[in-house]
Design a protein around this motif. Structure first.
Motif, PDB file in Angstrom:
ATOM      1  N   PHE A  92       0.752   0.227 -10.079  1.00  0.00           N
ATOM      2  CA  PHE A  92       0.844   1.658 -10.357  1.00  0.00           C
ATOM      3  C   PHE A  92       2.185   2.037 -10.975  1.00  0.00           C
ATOM      4  CE2 PHE A  92       1.665   6.095  -9.139  1.00  0.00           C
ATOM      5  CZ  PHE A  92       0.574   6.683  -9.741  1.00  0.00           C
ATOM      6  N   LYS A 117       1.985  10.112  -7.697  1.00  0.00           N
ATOM      7  CA  LYS A 117       2.396   8.957  -6.907  1.00  0.00           C
ATOM      8  C   LYS A 117       2.939   9.345  -5.541  1.00  0.00           C
ATOM      9  CE  LYS A 117       7.118   8.742  -8.836  1.00  0.00           C
ATOM     10  NZ  LYS A 117       8.112   7.866  -9.472  1.00  0.00           N
ATOM     11  N   ARG A 133      -7.353   5.797  -6.032  1.00  0.00           N
ATOM     12  CA  ARG A 133      -6.363   5.587  -7.092  1.00  0.00           C
ATOM     13  C   ARG A 133      -6.990   4.853  -8.275  1.00  0.00           C
ATOM     14  NH1 ARG A 133      -0.255   3.858  -5.926  1.00  0.00           N
ATOM     15  NH2 ARG A 133      -0.084   6.143  -5.863  1.00  0.00           N
TER      16      ARG A 133
END
Length: 469
Positions: A92, A117, A133
Protein backbone atom coordinates in the motif's frame (compact mmCIF):
# COMPACT_ATOMS: atom_id res chain seq x y z
CA UNK A 1 -31.85 1.59 14.26
CA UNK A 2 -30.30 2.63 10.94
CA UNK A 3 -31.60 0.98 7.80
CA UNK A 4 -29.84 -2.30 7.07
CA UNK A 5 -28.69 -2.83 10.67
CA UNK A 6 -30.26 -5.72 12.58
CA UNK A 7 -32.30 -4.73 15.61
CA UNK A 8 -31.55 -6.51 18.93
CA UNK A 9 -32.76 -10.08 18.56
CA UNK A 10 -33.25 -9.69 14.79
CA UNK A 11 -31.48 -12.08 12.43
CA UNK A 12 -28.98 -10.87 9.88
CA UNK A 13 -29.08 -11.88 6.24
CA UNK A 14 -26.05 -14.14 6.75
CA UNK A 15 -27.72 -15.93 9.68
CA UNK A 16 -30.93 -16.52 7.73
CA UNK A 17 -29.01 -17.85 4.72
CA UNK A 18 -27.01 -20.20 6.96
CA UNK A 19 -30.18 -21.55 8.58
CA UNK A 20 -31.87 -21.95 5.19
CA UNK A 21 -28.91 -23.88 3.82
CA UNK A 22 -28.96 -26.22 6.80
CA UNK A 23 -32.75 -26.67 6.73
CA UNK A 24 -32.94 -27.30 2.99
CA UNK A 25 -29.98 -29.65 3.13
CA UNK A 26 -31.53 -31.70 5.93
CA UNK A 27 -34.77 -32.13 4.01
CA UNK A 28 -33.06 -32.60 0.61
CA UNK A 29 -35.14 -29.72 -0.77
CA UNK A 30 -33.91 -27.89 -3.84
CA UNK A 31 -35.09 -24.32 -4.50
CA UNK A 32 -34.07 -22.70 -7.79
CA UNK A 33 -31.62 -19.84 -7.45
CA UNK A 34 -32.89 -16.45 -8.57
CA UNK A 35 -30.50 -13.99 -10.25
CA UNK A 36 -30.88 -10.84 -12.29
CA UNK A 37 -28.76 -9.60 -15.15
CA UNK A 38 -26.91 -6.61 -13.69
CA UNK A 39 -26.16 -4.98 -17.03
CA UNK A 40 -24.12 -5.65 -20.15
CA UNK A 41 -20.35 -5.64 -19.86
CA UNK A 42 -18.64 -2.55 -21.23
CA UNK A 43 -16.28 -2.60 -24.20
CA UNK A 44 -12.67 -3.55 -23.58
CA UNK A 45 -10.73 -0.48 -22.48
CA UNK A 46 -7.18 0.28 -23.72
CA UNK A 47 -5.87 -0.16 -20.17
CA UNK A 48 -7.41 -2.51 -17.59
CA UNK A 49 -5.87 -2.81 -14.12
CA UNK A 50 -7.12 -5.27 -11.52
CA UNK A 51 -5.99 -5.86 -7.94
CA UNK A 52 -6.19 -9.29 -6.30
CA UNK A 53 -4.51 -12.08 -4.33
CA UNK A 54 -3.40 -10.23 -1.19
CA UNK A 55 -0.43 -11.91 0.46
CA UNK A 56 1.07 -11.38 3.92
CA UNK A 57 4.85 -11.09 4.23
CA UNK A 58 6.67 -11.50 7.55
CA UNK A 59 9.89 -9.58 7.89
CA UNK A 60 11.11 -11.60 10.87
CA UNK A 61 13.61 -10.13 13.29
CA UNK A 62 13.03 -9.09 16.88
CA UNK A 63 10.00 -6.91 16.14
CA UNK A 64 8.37 -9.54 13.92
CA UNK A 65 6.78 -7.01 11.58
CA UNK A 66 4.66 -7.91 8.57
CA UNK A 67 3.02 -6.26 5.60
CA UNK A 68 0.59 -7.13 2.81
CA UNK A 69 1.20 -7.01 -0.93
CA UNK A 70 -1.41 -7.12 -3.68
CA UNK A 71 -1.10 -8.67 -7.12
CA UNK A 72 -1.68 -5.97 -9.74
CA UNK A 73 -2.55 -7.35 -13.17
CA UNK A 74 -2.40 -5.12 -16.23
CA UNK A 75 -3.89 -5.76 -19.65
CA UNK A 76 -3.32 -3.08 -22.26
CA UNK A 77 -3.25 -2.25 -25.93
CA UNK A 78 -1.40 1.05 -25.38
CA UNK A 79 1.87 1.26 -27.34
CA UNK A 80 3.89 2.87 -24.53
CA UNK A 81 3.83 -0.36 -22.49
CA UNK A 82 6.38 -3.09 -23.14
CA UNK A 83 3.90 -5.99 -23.02
CA UNK A 84 0.18 -6.50 -23.45
CA UNK A 85 -0.28 -8.32 -20.14
CA UNK A 86 1.88 -8.45 -17.00
CA UNK A 87 1.76 -8.59 -13.20
CA UNK A 88 3.61 -7.04 -10.27
CA UNK A 89 3.18 -7.09 -6.51
CA UNK A 90 2.80 -3.81 -4.65
CA UNK A 91 2.26 -2.86 -1.04
CA UNK A 92 0.00 0.00 0.00
CA UNK A 93 2.76 2.48 0.75
CA UNK A 94 3.92 2.16 -2.87
CA UNK A 95 0.40 3.15 -3.96
CA UNK A 96 0.69 6.20 -1.68
CA UNK A 97 4.01 7.01 -3.35
CA UNK A 98 2.35 6.66 -6.77
CA UNK A 99 -0.45 9.06 -5.81
CA UNK A 100 2.01 11.66 -4.50
CA UNK A 101 4.08 11.57 -7.68
CA UNK A 102 1.05 11.84 -9.95
CA UNK A 103 -0.15 14.92 -8.04
CA UNK A 104 3.25 16.57 -8.30
CA UNK A 105 3.82 15.75 -11.96
CA UNK A 106 0.36 16.44 -13.39
CA UNK A 107 -0.77 19.79 -12.02
CA UNK A 108 -4.16 20.96 -13.23
CA UNK A 109 -5.53 17.50 -13.94
CA UNK A 110 -8.37 16.02 -11.89
CA UNK A 111 -6.43 13.17 -10.29
CA UNK A 112 -8.61 10.50 -8.60
CA UNK A 113 -7.98 10.29 -4.83
CA UNK A 114 -6.27 7.18 -3.53
CA UNK A 115 -7.76 5.10 -0.68
CA UNK A 116 -7.14 6.49 2.80
CA UNK A 117 -4.30 5.05 4.85
CA UNK A 118 -5.34 6.29 8.32
CA UNK A 119 -6.72 3.14 9.93
CA UNK A 120 -6.60 1.51 13.35
CA UNK A 121 -3.34 -0.41 13.54
CA UNK A 122 -4.96 -3.53 15.02
CA UNK A 123 -7.27 -3.90 12.00
CA UNK A 124 -4.61 -3.65 9.28
CA UNK A 125 -3.92 -7.40 9.20
CA UNK A 126 -7.56 -8.54 9.53
CA UNK A 127 -9.04 -10.48 6.60
CA UNK A 128 -11.99 -8.09 6.32
CA UNK A 129 -9.76 -5.00 6.17
CA UNK A 130 -7.38 -6.55 3.64
CA UNK A 131 -10.30 -7.45 1.35
CA UNK A 132 -11.81 -3.97 1.69
CA UNK A 133 -8.47 -2.36 0.86
CA UNK A 134 -8.08 -4.66 -2.15
CA UNK A 135 -11.49 -3.57 -3.44
CA UNK A 136 -10.69 0.13 -2.91
CA UNK A 137 -7.30 -0.23 -4.60
CA UNK A 138 -8.94 -1.95 -7.57
CA UNK A 139 -11.41 0.93 -7.97
CA UNK A 140 -8.58 3.47 -7.65
CA UNK A 141 -6.51 1.75 -10.33
CA UNK A 142 -9.53 1.56 -12.63
CA UNK A 143 -10.02 5.32 -12.32
CA UNK A 144 -6.37 5.98 -13.16
CA UNK A 145 -6.60 3.62 -16.13
CA UNK A 146 -9.65 5.47 -17.44
CA UNK A 147 -8.03 8.93 -17.34
CA UNK A 148 -6.76 9.76 -20.86
CA UNK A 149 -3.62 11.51 -19.59
CA UNK A 150 -2.74 9.58 -16.43
CA UNK A 151 -2.86 6.22 -18.19
CA UNK A 152 -0.08 7.49 -20.47
CA UNK A 153 2.01 8.77 -17.56
CA UNK A 154 5.57 7.37 -17.25
CA UNK A 155 4.99 7.30 -13.49
CA UNK A 156 2.02 4.92 -13.76
CA UNK A 157 3.82 2.85 -16.38
CA UNK A 158 6.85 2.36 -14.13
CA UNK A 159 4.60 1.52 -11.18
CA UNK A 160 2.84 -1.18 -13.21
CA UNK A 161 5.85 -2.63 -15.06
CA UNK A 162 8.81 -2.58 -12.65
CA UNK A 163 8.99 -5.98 -10.96
CA UNK A 164 11.13 -5.07 -7.95
CA UNK A 165 10.55 -2.73 -5.01
CA UNK A 166 10.05 0.80 -6.30
CA UNK A 167 12.19 2.29 -3.53
CA UNK A 168 15.24 0.69 -5.17
CA UNK A 169 14.49 2.15 -8.61
CA UNK A 170 16.55 5.25 -9.49
CA UNK A 171 14.04 6.53 -12.05
CA UNK A 172 11.27 6.28 -9.45
CA UNK A 173 13.23 8.31 -6.91
CA UNK A 174 13.84 11.05 -9.50
CA UNK A 175 10.13 11.37 -10.31
CA UNK A 176 9.28 13.10 -7.04
CA UNK A 177 9.50 16.63 -8.42
CA UNK A 178 6.90 19.37 -8.57
CA UNK A 179 6.02 20.03 -12.20
CA UNK A 180 7.06 23.51 -13.28
CA UNK A 181 9.81 23.82 -10.67
CA UNK A 182 13.38 24.42 -11.74
CA UNK A 183 16.00 23.36 -9.16
CA UNK A 184 18.73 25.08 -11.17
CA UNK A 185 17.07 28.48 -11.05
CA UNK A 186 14.60 28.50 -8.15
CA UNK A 187 16.14 30.08 -5.09
CA UNK A 188 16.08 28.37 -1.70
CA UNK A 189 12.99 28.84 0.41
CA UNK A 190 10.56 29.32 -2.49
CA UNK A 191 7.72 27.52 -0.67
CA UNK A 192 8.19 29.72 2.42
CA UNK A 193 8.11 32.87 0.28
CA UNK A 194 4.91 31.69 -1.41
CA UNK A 195 3.31 31.08 1.97
CA UNK A 196 4.33 34.56 3.07
CA UNK A 197 2.91 36.02 -0.16
CA UNK A 198 -0.37 34.12 0.36
CA UNK A 199 -0.74 35.54 3.88
CA UNK A 200 -0.03 39.06 2.62
CA UNK A 201 -2.64 38.67 -0.12
CA UNK A 202 -5.28 37.53 2.37
CA UNK A 203 -4.52 40.29 4.87
CA UNK A 204 -4.11 43.01 2.24
CA UNK A 205 -0.62 43.87 3.51
CA UNK A 206 1.11 43.75 0.16
CA UNK A 207 0.83 46.37 -2.57
CA UNK A 208 3.05 45.07 -5.37
CA UNK A 209 3.49 47.11 -8.51
CA UNK A 210 2.52 44.02 -10.53
CA UNK A 211 -0.76 42.52 -9.34
CA UNK A 212 -1.55 39.04 -10.66
CA UNK A 213 -5.30 38.46 -10.69
CA UNK A 214 -7.28 35.31 -11.47
CA UNK A 215 -9.47 36.59 -14.30
CA UNK A 216 -10.71 33.24 -15.65
CA UNK A 217 -14.43 33.48 -14.92
CA UNK A 218 -15.19 30.05 -16.38
CA UNK A 219 -12.87 28.28 -13.94
CA UNK A 220 -14.10 30.43 -11.03
CA UNK A 221 -17.69 29.50 -11.87
CA UNK A 222 -16.82 25.81 -12.00
CA UNK A 223 -15.11 26.01 -8.61
CA UNK A 224 -18.39 27.19 -7.10
CA UNK A 225 -20.41 24.66 -9.09
CA UNK A 226 -18.26 21.77 -7.89
CA UNK A 227 -18.76 22.88 -4.31
CA UNK A 228 -22.55 22.71 -4.76
CA UNK A 229 -22.24 19.42 -6.65
CA UNK A 230 -20.32 17.89 -3.75
CA UNK A 231 -23.16 18.78 -1.35
CA UNK A 232 -25.78 17.28 -3.71
CA UNK A 233 -23.75 14.11 -4.23
CA UNK A 234 -23.24 13.76 -0.49
CA UNK A 235 -26.99 13.69 0.07
CA UNK A 236 -27.50 11.34 -2.89
CA UNK A 237 -24.82 9.02 -1.50
CA UNK A 238 -26.62 8.79 1.85
CA UNK A 239 -29.93 8.11 0.11
CA UNK A 240 -28.42 5.45 -2.16
CA UNK A 241 -26.88 3.69 0.83
CA UNK A 242 -30.21 3.81 2.66
CA UNK A 243 -32.00 2.31 -0.35
CA UNK A 244 -29.54 -0.57 -0.59
CA UNK A 245 -29.72 -1.25 3.15
CA UNK A 246 -33.53 -1.34 3.08
CA UNK A 247 -33.51 -3.75 0.14
CA UNK A 248 -31.08 -5.95 2.07
CA UNK A 249 -33.49 -5.96 5.00
CA UNK A 250 -36.35 -6.90 2.66
CA UNK A 251 -34.32 -9.83 1.30
CA UNK A 252 -33.59 -10.96 4.85
CA UNK A 253 -37.27 -10.65 5.82
CA UNK A 254 -38.31 -12.76 2.81
CA UNK A 255 -35.72 -15.38 3.72
CA UNK A 256 -36.72 -15.47 7.38
CA UNK A 257 -40.42 -15.82 6.49
CA UNK A 258 -39.61 -18.61 4.02
CA UNK A 259 -37.54 -20.43 6.63
CA UNK A 260 -40.39 -20.20 9.12
CA UNK A 261 -42.91 -21.54 6.58
CA UNK A 262 -40.65 -24.48 5.72
CA UNK A 263 -40.28 -25.34 9.41
CA UNK A 264 -44.07 -25.11 9.90
CA UNK A 265 -44.51 -27.33 6.84
CA UNK A 266 -42.28 -30.01 8.35
CA UNK A 267 -44.17 -29.84 11.61
CA UNK A 268 -47.59 -30.09 9.90
CA UNK A 269 -46.39 -32.99 7.74
CA UNK A 270 -45.08 -34.89 10.74
CA UNK A 271 -48.26 -34.32 12.74
CA UNK A 272 -50.41 -35.33 9.76
CA UNK A 273 -48.45 -38.55 9.38
CA UNK A 274 -48.85 -39.27 13.09
CA UNK A 275 -52.63 -38.74 12.90
CA UNK A 276 -52.96 -41.14 9.99
CA UNK A 277 -52.83 -40.80 6.23
CA UNK A 278 -56.57 -41.05 5.58
CA UNK A 279 -57.90 -39.70 8.86
CA UNK A 280 -60.20 -36.67 8.96
CA UNK A 281 -57.49 -34.65 10.73
CA UNK A 282 -54.33 -36.09 9.18
CA UNK A 283 -55.09 -35.45 5.53
CA UNK A 284 -55.95 -31.70 5.93
CA UNK A 285 -52.77 -31.26 7.96
CA UNK A 286 -50.71 -32.81 5.20
CA UNK A 287 -52.43 -30.49 2.70
CA UNK A 288 -51.63 -27.56 4.95
CA UNK A 289 -48.00 -28.74 5.01
CA UNK A 290 -47.87 -28.57 1.21
CA UNK A 291 -49.28 -25.02 1.22
CA UNK A 292 -46.76 -23.87 3.83
CA UNK A 293 -43.89 -25.43 1.86
CA UNK A 294 -45.11 -23.73 -1.28
CA UNK A 295 -45.24 -20.36 0.54
CA UNK A 296 -41.82 -20.98 2.04
CA UNK A 297 -40.28 -21.90 -1.31
CA UNK A 298 -41.77 -18.79 -2.90
CA UNK A 299 -40.45 -16.55 -0.12
CA UNK A 300 -36.97 -18.05 -0.38
CA UNK A 301 -37.01 -17.44 -4.14
CA UNK A 302 -38.06 -13.84 -3.47
CA UNK A 303 -35.26 -13.49 -0.91
CA UNK A 304 -32.66 -14.64 -3.42
CA UNK A 305 -34.14 -12.50 -6.18
CA UNK A 306 -34.17 -9.42 -3.94
CA UNK A 307 -30.59 -10.08 -2.84
CA UNK A 308 -29.45 -10.41 -6.45
CA UNK A 309 -31.28 -7.22 -7.40
CA UNK A 310 -29.77 -5.42 -4.41
CA UNK A 311 -26.26 -6.46 -5.43
CA UNK A 312 -26.88 -5.08 -8.92
CA UNK A 313 -28.33 -1.85 -7.53
CA UNK A 314 -25.38 -1.42 -5.17
CA UNK A 315 -22.88 -2.05 -7.98
CA UNK A 316 -24.40 0.65 -10.18
CA UNK A 317 -25.13 3.14 -7.40
CA UNK A 318 -21.42 3.02 -6.54
CA UNK A 319 -21.13 5.67 -9.27
CA UNK A 320 -22.63 8.17 -6.82
CA UNK A 321 -19.96 7.40 -4.21
CA UNK A 322 -17.21 7.44 -6.85
CA UNK A 323 -18.14 10.90 -8.08
CA UNK A 324 -18.47 12.12 -4.51
CA UNK A 325 -14.75 11.30 -4.24
CA UNK A 326 -13.88 12.74 -7.65
CA UNK A 327 -15.44 16.18 -7.10
CA UNK A 328 -12.92 17.15 -4.37
CA UNK A 329 -10.18 16.00 -6.76
CA UNK A 330 -11.66 18.30 -9.43
CA UNK A 331 -11.71 21.21 -6.98
CA UNK A 332 -8.09 20.48 -6.09
CA UNK A 333 -7.17 20.44 -9.79
CA UNK A 334 -8.72 23.89 -10.19
CA UNK A 335 -6.85 25.14 -7.13
CA UNK A 336 -3.61 24.15 -8.86
CA UNK A 337 -4.00 27.17 -11.13
CA UNK A 338 -4.37 29.51 -8.17
CA UNK A 339 -1.26 27.97 -6.68
CA UNK A 340 0.56 28.48 -9.99
CA UNK A 341 -0.60 32.11 -10.00
CA UNK A 342 0.68 32.51 -6.44
CA UNK A 343 4.07 31.11 -7.47
CA UNK A 344 4.21 33.50 -10.40
CA UNK A 345 3.23 36.51 -8.28
CA UNK A 346 5.81 35.63 -5.62
CA UNK A 347 8.58 35.47 -8.21
CA UNK A 348 7.46 38.70 -9.89
CA UNK A 349 7.38 40.58 -6.58
CA UNK A 350 10.75 39.23 -5.52
CA UNK A 351 12.21 40.08 -8.91
CA UNK A 352 10.95 43.66 -8.76
CA UNK A 353 12.18 44.06 -5.18
CA UNK A 354 15.69 42.96 -6.17
CA UNK A 355 15.69 45.26 -9.22
CA UNK A 356 14.69 48.17 -6.99
CA UNK A 357 17.48 47.27 -4.57
CA UNK A 358 20.05 47.17 -7.39
CA UNK A 359 18.86 50.59 -8.57
CA UNK A 360 19.20 51.96 -5.04
CA UNK A 361 22.74 50.57 -4.62
CA UNK A 362 23.83 51.84 -8.03
CA UNK A 363 22.42 55.27 -7.20
CA UNK A 364 24.39 55.27 -3.94
CA UNK A 365 27.57 54.32 -5.81
CA UNK A 366 26.99 57.06 -8.38
CA UNK A 367 26.83 59.64 -5.61
CA UNK A 368 30.30 58.67 -4.39
CA UNK A 369 33.59 59.49 -6.10
CA UNK A 370 34.69 55.87 -5.67
CA UNK A 371 32.29 52.95 -5.60
CA UNK A 372 32.06 50.94 -2.36
CA UNK A 373 33.56 47.44 -3.03
CA UNK A 374 31.08 45.68 -0.72
CA UNK A 375 28.21 47.52 -2.40
CA UNK A 376 29.56 46.49 -5.82
CA UNK A 377 29.73 42.83 -4.72
CA UNK A 378 26.16 43.07 -3.45
CA UNK A 379 25.05 44.45 -6.82
CA UNK A 380 26.80 41.55 -8.58
CA UNK A 381 25.08 39.00 -6.29
CA UNK A 382 21.70 40.62 -6.83
CA UNK A 383 22.26 40.69 -10.58
CA UNK A 384 22.88 36.93 -10.58
CA UNK A 385 19.71 36.43 -8.52
CA UNK A 386 17.77 38.59 -10.98
CA UNK A 387 19.03 36.51 -13.89
CA UNK A 388 17.88 33.30 -12.16
CA UNK A 389 14.54 34.85 -11.23
CA UNK A 390 13.92 35.90 -14.82
CA UNK A 391 14.21 32.25 -15.84
CA UNK A 392 11.98 31.18 -12.95
CA UNK A 393 9.45 33.84 -13.89
CA UNK A 394 9.31 32.53 -17.46
CA UNK A 395 8.83 28.95 -16.22
CA UNK A 396 6.18 30.03 -13.73
CA UNK A 397 4.19 31.93 -16.35
CA UNK A 398 4.32 28.95 -18.71
CA UNK A 399 3.05 26.77 -15.87
CA UNK A 400 0.13 29.14 -15.21
CA UNK A 401 -0.87 28.97 -18.85
CA UNK A 402 -0.44 25.20 -19.03
CA UNK A 403 -2.45 24.54 -15.86
CA UNK A 404 -5.25 26.79 -17.13
CA UNK A 405 -5.28 24.89 -20.42
CA UNK A 406 -5.46 21.59 -18.57
CA UNK A 407 -8.20 22.88 -16.27
CA UNK A 408 -10.42 23.82 -19.20
CA UNK A 409 -9.85 20.45 -20.87
CA UNK A 410 -10.54 18.62 -17.61
CA UNK A 411 -13.75 20.54 -16.92
CA UNK A 412 -15.03 19.51 -20.35
CA UNK A 413 -13.92 15.88 -19.95
CA UNK A 414 -15.31 15.61 -16.42
CA UNK A 415 -18.71 16.98 -17.48
CA UNK A 416 -18.97 14.67 -20.49
CA UNK A 417 -17.95 11.56 -18.54
CA UNK A 418 -20.23 12.42 -15.62
CA UNK A 419 -23.27 12.77 -17.88
CA UNK A 420 -22.54 9.48 -19.65
CA UNK A 421 -21.80 7.60 -16.41
CA UNK A 422 -24.79 8.84 -14.47
CA UNK A 423 -27.22 8.32 -17.36
CA UNK A 424 -25.91 4.78 -17.68
CA UNK A 425 -26.21 4.29 -13.91
CA UNK A 426 -29.85 5.42 -13.86
CA UNK A 427 -30.67 3.34 -16.93
CA UNK A 428 -29.13 0.22 -15.36
CA UNK A 429 -30.90 0.79 -12.04
CA UNK A 430 -34.23 1.17 -13.86
CA UNK A 431 -33.57 -2.00 -15.87
CA UNK A 432 -32.82 -3.96 -12.72
CA UNK A 433 -35.98 -2.74 -11.02
CA UNK A 434 -38.05 -3.54 -14.13
CA UNK A 435 -36.64 -7.08 -14.29
CA UNK A 436 -37.07 -7.45 -10.54
CA UNK A 437 -40.77 -6.64 -10.63
CA UNK A 438 -41.35 -8.81 -13.71
CA UNK A 439 -39.74 -11.77 -11.95
CA UNK A 440 -41.59 -10.94 -8.75
CA UNK A 441 -44.93 -11.23 -10.55
CA UNK A 442 -43.81 -14.51 -12.14
CA UNK A 443 -42.70 -16.04 -8.83
CA UNK A 444 -45.89 -15.17 -6.97
CA UNK A 445 -47.97 -16.22 -9.98
CA UNK A 446 -46.33 -19.65 -9.79
CA UNK A 447 -47.46 -19.93 -6.19
CA UNK A 448 -51.03 -18.80 -6.96
CA UNK A 449 -51.32 -21.34 -9.78
CA UNK A 450 -49.98 -24.06 -7.50
CA UNK A 451 -52.53 -23.24 -4.82
CA UNK A 452 -55.36 -23.19 -7.38
CA UNK A 453 -54.31 -26.58 -8.81
CA UNK A 454 -54.18 -28.05 -5.31
CA UNK A 455 -57.62 -26.63 -4.53
CA UNK A 456 -59.06 -28.08 -7.75
CA UNK A 457 -57.61 -31.48 -6.97
CA UNK A 458 -59.07 -31.29 -3.49
CA UNK A 459 -62.55 -30.51 -4.83
CA UNK A 460 -62.34 -33.39 -7.32
CA UNK A 461 -61.42 -35.72 -4.48
CA UNK A 462 -64.48 -34.63 -2.48
CA UNK A 463 -66.77 -35.15 -5.49
CA UNK A 464 -65.46 -38.66 -6.09
CA UNK A 465 -65.58 -39.77 -2.45
CA UNK A 466 -69.27 -40.94 -2.40
CA UNK A 467 -68.71 -43.09 -5.50
CA UNK A 468 -65.78 -44.81 -3.79
CA UNK A 469 -67.92 -45.57 -0.85
Amino acid sequence: GAAGEAEPGEKTGEQVEAELTAELGASATAIPNETLDHGAASEEAPLVISVGEPMKHHSGGVMGGSHVTYLITTKTSLPNFKKGEFQVRRRFREVVSLANRLELAHRGYFIPPRPEKNVVESKIQSTEFIELRRLLLSRYMSKLARHPVLRESPILRLFLEYEGELASNIDWSQMKTLEGSSPETDLQGRWLKELNQKLKNKMGLDTPKTVVEDTDEVLQENRMRYKEMEAHLSRASVSAESLVQRLEKLATAYGDFGLTCIKVSKSEEAEGARRGKYSEVGEPMRAMSVDYRRAGTTSVRMSRLTRSGTEGMAAHLTQVHDYLGLVPAARLGLRNRRQALLSYQTIVNELEAKKRRVAELEDMNNRKIAADPSRTRKIADLTRDISSLEVSKSHAFEMVEEVAKRNHAEVKRFQEERLVDQKEMLRNVCNIMELYYERTVSIWDDMVQGVEVAADLGEEGEDEEPADK
